[in-house]
Design a protein around this motif. Structure first.
Motif, PDB file in Angstrom:
ATOM      1  N   ILE A  39       0.863  -1.180   0.000  1.00 29.65           N
ATOM      2  CA  ILE A  39       0.000   0.000   0.000  1.00 29.65           C
ATOM      3  C   ILE A  39       0.898   1.227   0.000  1.00 29.65           C
ATOM      4  CG2 ILE A  39      -1.579   1.342   1.455  1.00 29.65           C
ATOM      5  CD1 ILE A  39      -2.643  -1.383   2.486  1.00 29.65           C
ATOM      6  N   LEU A  40       0.516   2.214  -0.813  1.00 30.73           N
ATOM      7  CA  LEU A  40       1.219   3.498  -0.818  1.00 30.73           C
ATOM      8  C   LEU A  40       0.233   4.567  -0.383  1.00 30.73           C
ATOM      9  CD1 LEU A  40       3.564   5.432  -1.511  1.00 30.73           C
ATOM     10  CD2 LEU A  40       2.769   5.358  -3.905  1.00 30.73           C
ATOM     11  N   ILE A  41       0.564   5.283   0.690  1.00 35.64           N
ATOM     12  CA  ILE A  41      -0.244   6.422   1.127  1.00 35.64           C
ATOM     13  C   ILE A  41       0.509   7.682   0.725  1.00 35.64           C
ATOM     14  CG2 ILE A  41      -1.247   7.674   3.076  1.00 35.64           C
ATOM     15  CD1 ILE A  41      -1.446   4.990   4.567  1.00 35.64           C
ATOM     16  N   LEU A  42      -0.197   8.553   0.012  1.00 38.32           N
ATOM     17  CA  LEU A  42       0.408   9.791  -0.468  1.00 38.32           C
ATOM     18  C   LEU A  42      -0.275  11.010   0.138  1.00 38.32           C
ATOM     19  CD1 LEU A  42       0.712   8.940  -4.259  1.00 38.32           C
ATOM     20  CD2 LEU A  42       2.599   9.154  -2.626  1.00 38.32           C
ATOM     21  N   GLY A  43       0.519  11.863   0.766  1.00 38.04           N
ATOM     22  CA  GLY A  43       0.039  13.165   1.193  1.00 38.04           C
ATOM     23  C   GLY A  43       0.359  14.166   0.098  1.00 38.04           C
TER      24      GLY A  43
ATOM     25  N   ASN B 179       5.415  -4.517  -5.669  1.00 37.39           N
ATOM     26  CA  ASN B 179       4.418  -5.111  -4.769  1.00 37.39           C
ATOM     27  C   ASN B 179       3.333  -4.124  -4.359  1.00 37.39           C
ATOM     28  OD1 ASN B 179       5.485  -7.704  -4.753  1.00 37.39           O
ATOM     29  ND2 ASN B 179       6.950  -7.189  -3.155  1.00 37.39           N
ATOM     30  N   ILE B 180       3.530  -2.836  -4.651  1.00 32.15           N
ATOM     31  CA  ILE B 180       2.498  -1.835  -4.337  1.00 32.15           C
ATOM     32  C   ILE B 180       1.291  -2.102  -5.227  1.00 32.15           C
ATOM     33  CG2 ILE B 180       1.883   0.617  -4.418  1.00 32.15           C
ATOM     34  CD1 ILE B 180       4.821   1.223  -3.608  1.00 32.15           C
ATOM     35  N   LYS B 181       0.159  -2.375  -4.593  1.00 33.78           N
ATOM     36  CA  LYS B 181      -1.053  -2.783  -5.310  1.00 33.78           C
ATOM     37  C   LYS B 181      -2.172  -1.742  -5.257  1.00 33.78           C
ATOM     38  CE  LYS B 181       0.680  -6.758  -6.388  1.00 33.78           C
ATOM     39  NZ  LYS B 181       1.660  -6.631  -7.447  1.00 33.78           N
ATOM     40  N   THR B 182      -2.107  -0.824  -4.283  1.00 29.03           N
ATOM     41  CA  THR B 182      -3.143   0.195  -4.148  1.00 29.03           C
ATOM     42  C   THR B 182      -2.503   1.479  -3.634  1.00 29.03           C
ATOM     43  OG1 THR B 182      -4.714  -1.534  -3.514  1.00 29.03           O
ATOM     44  CG2 THR B 182      -5.420   0.721  -3.157  1.00 29.03           C
ATOM     45  N   ILE B 183      -2.992   2.607  -4.154  1.00 26.96           N
ATOM     46  CA  ILE B 183      -2.535   3.915  -3.695  1.00 26.96           C
ATOM     47  C   ILE B 183      -3.701   4.600  -2.992  1.00 26.96           C
ATOM     48  CG2 ILE B 183      -1.622   6.169  -4.360  1.00 26.96           C
ATOM     49  CD1 ILE B 183      -0.540   4.805  -6.923  1.00 26.96           C
ATOM     50  N   PHE B 184      -3.448   5.085  -1.788  1.00 29.68           N
ATOM     51  CA  PHE B 184      -4.438   5.864  -1.047  1.00 29.68           C
ATOM     52  C   PHE B 184      -3.917   7.290  -0.924  1.00 29.68           C
ATOM     53  CE2 PHE B 184      -5.259   1.530   0.309  1.00 29.68           C
ATOM     54  CZ  PHE B 184      -6.641   1.467   0.224  1.00 29.68           C
ATOM     55  N   CYS B 185      -4.771   8.244  -1.254  1.00 29.41           N
ATOM     56  CA  CYS B 185      -4.400   9.658  -1.159  1.00 29.41           C
ATOM     57  C   CYS B 185      -5.006  10.249   0.106  1.00 29.41           C
ATOM     58  CB  CYS B 185      -4.892  10.417  -2.384  1.00 29.41           C
ATOM     59  SG  CYS B 185      -4.060   9.900  -3.897  1.00 29.41           S
TER      60      CYS B 185
END
Length: 160
Positions: A17-21, A106-112
């Motif tokens: 999971i990647l969380i982006l600010g 392996n990053i499958k979803t990005i959350f902003c």
């Protein structure tokens, strides 16, 4: 106005999971820590989501993310801004999100974390990017939604 820069990503080969600010606020820049402003609810939400005892220790916070395969970064590499509000961001340069995703497959979803990061990311990647992009309510105190409502929205992270 001074130009400010974001931090390097917190990411490893296990990140799913990647969380982006958008861009670290003034307190975060001063402390050199993601989400250092005490009223920002990011860390409180993360500890709630993973049923962990809340910690002020930054290394414990990073460890919580890594244990749960979460990467953290910002969409903006540098910009000019007065204060900490996203509405004050000017002359921005984007981080190389496509390269990060290529280097960490392996990053499958990005959350902003909020609308600004989402809008910038869609400009960078396009709406039909190969992995899902989800916009979550901002954890900033400027986004005046009750904590429980934010937490409920953020629970989607646990399902991934």
């Amino acid at each position: 106005m001074n130009r400010i820069n974001s931090f390097p990503p917190i990411v490893d080969e296990n990140s799913r999971i990647l969380i982006l600010g958008s861009m670290p606020g003034a307190k975060s820049l001063q402390m050199q820590q993601y989400y250092a402003f005490p009223q920002n609810q990011f860390w409180k939400i993360m500890f709630h989501l993973f049923d962990a005892e809340f910690s002020q220790d930054y290394q414990a916070r990073i460890s919580l993310l890594k244990t749960n395969n979460i990467a953290l970064w910002d969409v903006i590499e540098s910009c000019e801004r007065k204060g900490s509000s996203d509405t004050e961001i000017k002359d921005e340069i984007d981080n190389n999100i496509p390269e990060l995703i290529k280097n960490y497959p392996n990053i499958k979803t990005i959350f902003c974390n909020g609308q600004k990061s989402y809008k910038n990311l869609v400009k960078i990647l396009g709406k039909d990017f190969k992995i899902p992009i989800v916009c979550l309510p901002s954890t900033s105190p400027l986004h005046t939604v009750k904590f429980d409502e934010k937490l409920e929205s953020w629970k989607v992270i646990r399902i991934i």
